[in-house]
Design a protein around this motif. Structure first.
Motif, PDB file in Angstrom:
ATOM      1  N   ALA A   1       0.808  -1.208   0.000  1.00  0.00           N
ATOM      2  CA  ALA A   1       0.000   0.000   0.000  1.00  0.00           C
ATOM      3  C   ALA A   1       0.839   1.254   0.000  1.00  0.00           C
ATOM      4  CB  ALA A   1      -0.908   0.001   1.229  1.00  0.00           C
ATOM      5  N   ALA A   2       2.035   1.200   0.552  1.00  0.00           N
ATOM      6  CA  ALA A   2       2.937   2.334   0.692  1.00  0.00           C
ATOM      7  C   ALA A   2       2.388   3.383   1.626  1.00  0.00           C
ATOM      8  CB  ALA A   2       3.227   2.971  -0.647  1.00  0.00           C
ATOM      9  N   ALA A   3       3.146   3.877   2.278  1.00  0.00           N
ATOM     10  CA  ALA A   3       2.593   4.921   3.086  1.00  0.00           C
ATOM     11  C   ALA A   3       3.512   6.106   3.192  1.00  0.00           C
ATOM     12  CB  ALA A   3       2.288   4.431   4.459  1.00  0.00           C
TER      13      ALA A   3
ATOM     14  N   LEU B   1      13.864  17.585  -7.341  1.00  0.00           N
ATOM     15  CA  LEU B   1      12.606  18.150  -7.830  1.00  0.00           C
ATOM     16  C   LEU B   1      11.750  18.757  -6.709  1.00  0.00           C
ATOM     17  CD1 LEU B   1      11.678  15.327 -10.359  1.00  0.00           C
ATOM     18  CD2 LEU B   1      12.610  17.582 -10.870  1.00  0.00           C
ATOM     19  N   LYS B   2      12.257  18.673  -5.470  1.00  0.00           N
ATOM     20  CA  LYS B   2      11.565  19.238  -4.303  1.00  0.00           C
ATOM     21  C   LYS B   2      10.153  18.660  -4.167  1.00  0.00           C
ATOM     22  CE  LYS B   2      14.228  23.526  -4.492  1.00  0.00           C
ATOM     23  NZ  LYS B   2      14.198  25.009  -4.599  1.00  0.00           N
ATOM     24  N   MET B   3      10.052  17.340  -4.227  1.00  0.00           N
ATOM     25  CA  MET B   3       8.761  16.668  -4.148  1.00  0.00           C
ATOM     26  C   MET B   3       8.654  15.740  -2.951  1.00  0.00           C
ATOM     27  SD  MET B   3       7.563  15.899  -8.043  1.00  0.00           S
ATOM     28  CE  MET B   3       7.088  17.270  -9.105  1.00  0.00           C
ATOM     29  N   SER B   4       9.490  15.989  -1.961  1.00  0.00           N
ATOM     30  CA  SER B   4       9.432  15.155  -0.759  1.00  0.00           C
ATOM     31  C   SER B   4       8.219  15.506   0.085  1.00  0.00           C
ATOM     32  CB  SER B   4      10.697  15.368   0.078  1.00  0.00           C
ATOM     33  OG  SER B   4      10.571  14.750   1.334  1.00  0.00           O
ATOM     34  N   VAL B   5       7.605  14.480   0.677  1.00  0.00           N
ATOM     35  CA  VAL B   5       6.579  14.737   1.675  1.00  0.00           C
ATOM     36  C   VAL B   5       7.259  15.305   2.914  1.00  0.00           C
ATOM     37  CG1 VAL B   5       4.972  12.978   0.862  1.00  0.00           C
ATOM     38  CG2 VAL B   5       6.763  12.332   2.463  1.00  0.00           C
TER      39      VAL B   5
ATOM     40  N   ALA C   1       1.908   9.419   9.390  1.00  0.00           N
ATOM     41  CA  ALA C   1       1.672   8.106   8.782  1.00  0.00           C
ATOM     42  C   ALA C   1       2.180   6.991   9.692  1.00  0.00           C
ATOM     43  CB  ALA C   1       2.368   8.032   7.417  1.00  0.00           C
ATOM     44  N   TYR C   2       3.319   7.210  10.321  1.00  0.00           N
ATOM     45  CA  TYR C   2       3.895   6.223  11.242  1.00  0.00           C
ATOM     46  C   TYR C   2       2.950   6.007  12.429  1.00  0.00           C
ATOM     47  CZ  TYR C   2       7.469   4.086  14.268  1.00  0.00           C
ATOM     48  OH  TYR C   2       8.184   3.235  15.087  1.00  0.00           O
ATOM     49  N   ALA C   3       2.421   7.111  12.962  1.00  0.00           N
ATOM     50  CA  ALA C   3       1.508   7.011  14.107  1.00  0.00           C
ATOM     51  C   ALA C   3       0.204   6.325  13.712  1.00  0.00           C
ATOM     52  CB  ALA C   3       1.226   8.405  14.669  1.00  0.00           C
TER      53      ALA C   3
ATOM     54  N   ILE D   1       9.085   4.363   4.074  1.00  0.00           N
ATOM     55  CA  ILE D   1       7.746   4.791   3.689  1.00  0.00           C
ATOM     56  C   ILE D   1       7.761   6.202   3.110  1.00  0.00           C
ATOM     57  CG2 ILE D   1       6.544   3.206   5.221  1.00  0.00           C
ATOM     58  CD1 ILE D   1       6.195   5.372   7.250  1.00  0.00           C
ATOM     59  N   ALA D   2       8.769   6.989   3.461  1.00  0.00           N
ATOM     60  CA  ALA D   2       8.912   8.311   2.859  1.00  0.00           C
ATOM     61  C   ALA D   2       9.166   8.195   1.362  1.00  0.00           C
ATOM     62  CB  ALA D   2      10.054   9.074   3.534  1.00  0.00           C
ATOM     63  N   ILE D   3      10.078   7.308   0.997  1.00  0.00           N
ATOM     64  CA  ILE D   3      10.360   7.084  -0.419  1.00  0.00           C
ATOM     65  C   ILE D   3       9.127   6.547  -1.134  1.00  0.00           C
ATOM     66  CG2 ILE D   3      11.704   5.707  -2.064  1.00  0.00           C
ATOM     67  CD1 ILE D   3      13.413   7.786  -0.801  1.00  0.00           C
ATOM     68  N   GLN D   4       8.443   5.594  -0.500  1.00  0.00           N
ATOM     69  CA  GLN D   4       7.265   4.988  -1.107  1.00  0.00           C
ATOM     70  C   GLN D   4       6.171   6.019  -1.373  1.00  0.00           C
ATOM     71  OE1 GLN D   4       6.927   1.585  -2.018  1.00  0.00           O
ATOM     72  NE2 GLN D   4       9.120   1.800  -1.702  1.00  0.00           N
ATOM     73  N   MET D   5       6.086   7.045  -0.543  1.00  0.00           N
ATOM     74  CA  MET D   5       5.053   8.056  -0.702  1.00  0.00           C
ATOM     75  C   MET D   5       5.471   9.150  -1.686  1.00  0.00           C
ATOM     76  SD  MET D   5       3.182  10.093   2.379  1.00  0.00           S
ATOM     77  CE  MET D   5       1.408  10.130   2.378  1.00  0.00           C
ATOM     78  N   SER D   6       6.752   9.499  -1.684  1.00  0.00           N
ATOM     79  CA  SER D   6       7.225  10.616  -2.504  1.00  0.00           C
ATOM     80  C   SER D   6       7.501  10.225  -3.955  1.00  0.00           C
ATOM     81  CB  SER D   6       8.503  11.207  -1.898  1.00  0.00           C
ATOM     82  OG  SER D   6       8.297  11.673  -0.593  1.00  0.00           O
TER      83      SER D   6
END
Length: 312
Positions: A18-20, A87-91, A99-101, A132-137
């Protein structure tokens, strides 16, 4: 292995699918004692990171040579992280923590308990958050690259393709009702707070009196979310909004406590902003399918071809 560890193994499989959640510190900032096993565009990949990813793969019940798979994944993540930052697209870090919580709460644990389990498994909460940061961004980057051609069409062109009509969507005006649960008391009072939140829904007097209503209860806050169109509704809230019967949605547990949404106004609209939102949602939906997967692989292959990768 304990029941808790078995639970986490299944949880990680779900996350992988699902990625988060911000792109944290660059690869290589793990432990000073870790040896460097590869250098990707001047960014080191350490043995400590490889071991943590291999432990993570074990939680996912992956087969084969886990260390080799871990090495490849970490090299790919360095490439992805570099492109996300370029590209400055990080969450944001707040989105990561939230998301972790949520992930912990959905599995009936506090973030601290989840962190303890991850540590015992040899993964660690920081490594999980970076994953999960990579998976979301990363999907944002892929869509920006390959969705641009679709998005370049004007609203008029898209309307012509739609038979000359603007698409209709639902417009909501929302307020967020939050029964605050302090992290230190989460285990002790979460159940009680959920009961209080559920009981309050039938007494909700309407959005104009929301703040007065909140003031009659302890540690309850109101956030005005304003206008939200259906295509931009957060995924966490969408099912509750769709099932809502009356002025409020059902409750859900979040990192802040127990929350529900108050629906102040709801109507069907087809203005220009709504039309653009619908078309954008359609493009994003397409990007998330097989086409998106293929584009992701193509993008990553290009990054690997251009990269300087030295393995040791």
């Amino acid at each position: 292995m304990t029941g808790r560890h078995s639970l986490v193994r299944s949880m990680m499989m779900g996350v992988a699918l699902a990625a988060a959640a911000t792109i944290a510190a660059p690869a290589g900032t793990v432990q000073a004692a870790s040896g460097i096993v590869a250098v990707v565009n001047n960014t080191p990949v350490t043995s400590g990171e490889i071991e943590r990813r291999a432990a993570f793969l074990r939680l996912q019940r992956a087969g084969g040579n886990l260390r080799a798979k871990a090495r490849e994944q970490m090299i790919d993540e360095v490439l992805k992280r570099g492109e996300i930052l370029r590209l400055k697209m990080s969450v944001s870090s707040a989105e990561v923590d939230a998301a972790y919580a949520r992930f912990a709460a959905s599995n009936k644990m506090s973030p601290q308990q989840l962190g303890e389990i991850l540590s015992r498994a040899g993964v660690g909460s920081d490594h999980f958050k970076q994953y999960i940061a990579i998976q979301m961004s990363w999907p944002r980057v892929v869509n920006a690259r390959y969705g641009a051609a679709k998005d370049s069409k004007t609203l008029v062109q898209r309307m012509q393709e739609n038979g000359g009509k603007k698409p209709v969507t639902t417009e909501y005006f929302l307020k967020q009702v939050i029964f605050v649960v302090p992290e230190k008391r989460r285990n002790a009072i979460l159940g009680k707070r959920k009961q209080e939140a559920e009981a309050s829904r039938s007494k909700f007097p309407g959005c104009e009196q929301a703040k007065v209503f909140a003031a009659t209860m302890r540690d309850v806050s109101i956030r005005d979310l304003g206008r939200v169109l259906a295509p931009e509704m957060p995924e966490d809230w969408k099912p509750l909004i769709e099932k809502a019967n009356g002025m409020t949605t059902g409750t859900r547990v979040t990192e802040r406590g127990v929350e529900y949404l108050a629906i102040c106004k709801k109507r069907e609209v087809n203005d220009d902003v709504a039309a653009e939102m619908v078309f954008r949602a359609e493009d994003l939906s397409k990007a998330k399918g097989n086409e998106g997967d293929a584009n992701s692989q193509k993008y990553l292959a290009e990054l690997r071809k251009k990269a300087t990768i030295t393995e040791r």
